[in-house]
Design a protein around this motif. Sequence first.
Motif, PDB file in Angstrom:
ATOM      1  N   ALA A   4       8.940-104.927  34.634  1.00  0.00           N
ATOM      2  CA  ALA A   4       7.935-104.137  35.035  1.00  0.00           C
ATOM      3  C   ALA A   4       6.674-104.671  34.434  1.00  0.00           C
ATOM      4  O   ALA A   4       5.471-104.830  35.325  1.00  0.00           O
ATOM      5  N   PHE A   5       6.619-105.043  33.310  1.00  0.00           N
ATOM      6  CA  PHE A   5       5.404-105.546  32.685  1.00  0.00           C
ATOM      7  C   PHE A   5       4.995-106.985  33.409  1.00  0.00           C
ATOM      8  O   PHE A   5       3.728-107.140  33.859  1.00  0.00           O
ATOM      9  N   LEU A   6       5.736-107.760  33.561  1.00  0.00           N
ATOM     10  CA  LEU A   6       5.529-109.138  34.513  1.00  0.00           C
ATOM     11  C   LEU A   6       4.983-108.607  35.865  1.00  0.00           C
ATOM     12  O   LEU A   6       3.979-109.420  36.058  1.00  0.00           O
ATOM     13  N   SER A   7       5.436-107.858  36.184  1.00  0.00           N
ATOM     14  CA  SER A   7       5.131-107.519  37.880  1.00  0.00           C
ATOM     15  C   SER A   7       3.763-106.880  37.905  1.00  0.00           C
ATOM     16  O   SER A   7       2.898-107.468  38.632  1.00  0.00           O
ATOM     17  N   ILE A   8       3.445-106.274  36.874  1.00  0.00           N
ATOM     18  CA  ILE A   8       1.940-105.750  36.836  1.00  0.00           C
ATOM     19  C   ILE A   8       0.923-106.924  36.459  1.00  0.00           C
ATOM     20  O   ILE A   8      -0.290-107.029  36.812  1.00  0.00           O
ATOM     21  N   VAL A   9       1.267-107.764  35.674  1.00  0.00           N
ATOM     22  CA  VAL A   9       0.639-108.824  35.093  1.00  0.00           C
ATOM     23  C   VAL A   9       0.245-109.799  36.459  1.00  0.00           C
ATOM     24  O   VAL A   9      -0.855-110.295  36.893  1.00  0.00           O
ATOM     25  N   LYS A  10       1.294-109.893  37.311  1.00  0.00           N
ATOM     26  CA  LYS A  10       1.208-110.793  38.159  1.00  0.00           C
ATOM     27  C   LYS A  10       0.258-110.435  39.565  1.00  0.00           C
ATOM     28  O   LYS A  10      -0.413-111.053  40.183  1.00  0.00           O
ATOM     29  N   LYS A  11       0.481-109.025  39.636  1.00  0.00           N
ATOM     30  CA  LYS A  11      -0.622-108.383  40.607  1.00  0.00           C
ATOM     31  C   LYS A  11      -2.005-108.187  40.141  1.00  0.00           C
ATOM     32  O   LYS A  11      -3.051-108.539  40.978  1.00  0.00           O
ATOM     33  N   LYS A  49       5.531-102.158  26.829  1.00  0.00           N
ATOM     34  CA  LYS A  49       5.587-100.929  27.463  1.00  0.00           C
ATOM     35  C   LYS A  49       4.279-100.280  27.205  1.00  0.00           C
ATOM     36  O   LYS A  49       3.553 -99.667  28.288  1.00  0.00           O
ATOM     37  N   LEU A  50       3.615-100.076  26.112  1.00  0.00           N
ATOM     38  CA  LEU A  50       2.305 -99.626  25.785  1.00  0.00           C
ATOM     39  C   LEU A  50       1.230-100.160  26.499  1.00  0.00           C
ATOM     40  O   LEU A  50       0.468 -99.366  27.088  1.00  0.00           O
ATOM     41  N   ILE A  51       1.152-101.674  26.513  1.00  0.00           N
ATOM     42  CA  ILE A  51       0.057-102.181  27.493  1.00  0.00           C
ATOM     43  C   ILE A  51       0.493-101.813  28.936  1.00  0.00           C
ATOM     44  O   ILE A  51      -0.649-101.566  29.621  1.00  0.00           O
ATOM     45  N   THR A  56      -6.076-100.064  28.878  1.00  0.00           N
ATOM     46  CA  THR A  56      -7.572 -99.941  28.159  1.00  0.00           C
ATOM     47  C   THR A  56      -7.649 -99.549  26.904  1.00  0.00           C
ATOM     48  O   THR A  56      -8.663-100.150  26.229  1.00  0.00           O
ATOM     49  N   LEU A  57      -6.505 -98.994  26.281  1.00  0.00           N
ATOM     50  CA  LEU A  57      -6.546 -98.769  24.936  1.00  0.00           C
ATOM     51  C   LEU A  57      -5.429 -99.739  24.099  1.00  0.00           C
ATOM     52  O   LEU A  57      -5.884-100.234  23.202  1.00  0.00           O
TER      53      LEU A  57
END
Length: 419
Positions: A4-11, A49-51, A56-57
């Motif tokens: 999930a984290f990797l997916s959002i970074v790639k997007k 997970k937090l990022i 933003t925070l």
Amino acid sequence: MASAFLSIVKKLIRKGNLKLTLANGERHMIGDGTGDLVVVRVADEEAEKLIRRDPTLKLGEMYMEGRFILEHGSIYDFLEMVKQNTTNEIFDIPMAALLISRIALQQLKSRLPVNRNKRNVAHHYDLSERLFELFLDQDWQYSCAYYDPPGISLEEAQVAKKRHIAAKLLLEPNQRVLEIGSGWGGMGMYLAEAAPGLDVTGITLSEEQLKISRERSKQRGLADRVRFELQDYRTMTGQKFDRIVSVGMFEHVGIGNFDKYFKKVHALLADDGVMVLHSIARPKPSFATNAFIEKYIFPQGYIPSIGETIPAIEKAGLLVRDVEVLPLHYAQTLRHWRERFVVNKAAAVALYDERFFRMWEFYLAGSEIGFRWDELFVMQIQISKNQFSTPDNRNYIAQNEAKLKEFEATRPPLEKVIL
């Protein structure tokens, strides 16, 4: 969680050259390979997970805690890569809901009658004076410098800033001057020495800044003409000033208090007086401050737009006589500050600790990003009560600056404050 984290970074990052190591050890190349390589490692799955949920925070917090690690390149390099991809930024429903709740909370806080100004100021400005010595110029100017001409040093640009503001104030001998938010005293002392007989009152809510500014004024033999007081502008009464200046303070007023601020300016300004307001500004209203800055750096601060500021000036019965936009000058100032701060990392860590150093590095880097990529700028607004208080052209600014350069050539050098 890693997927999930990797997916959002790639997007998010389509352009750039990012090497990302996840908490589970997986390594991924992200972006189109253009630009300098930035290498990042995330230390644990909780940090991912937090990022993912609150970038933003939490990105800043994880960097502070050493859980978002730059193995090649700097935090500025990473943030710049992100900003170059802002058209691809992804907001899901939980993130949007979090943003809306933050806006609502900050709007409410800015309108509360409880006076937290002194506490908010102390949070930032009552830090050790040795911290600010690590990156500011010798006059402790903690606001946007003026790089005119381009390419000058930080020290030269800070003098140019004071000169530019003083020129717009139209100083005359024996005037009474009020500085709202007097910092470490540099602007007040410059004005007092620039025109004969000037009587300057500087007010601050920072006890540390008050102590240093009073000592600096005393050491320069100005204590009889430049007085610094621990004073909230809102409670000042019974005085009129020929000139009012405020540099880098309006950002702390809060959006709910703009009307009150300019009503007080109206009450304090003489009928033929002039004010210059120097403030960070944004191209349009945002309604809330960046979550990291709000929590760790400037509690209850708010960067206004010109469009949010002018109506409050007019409503108070004041006239806008001149508006100037200084684009990218603060980006250059922040670049100089950050580079000096990083060079002095060991001293900053010795004063506080590694976490504090990374917090301030993130603050300085993120702020520079705001001016280079988010269209933040500095506005200077000249204000009066009547149209005859200022000339009907802008030629006087350059003429006054030329005279002030002559004054600067004979001004005694600034000395290090001895407490």
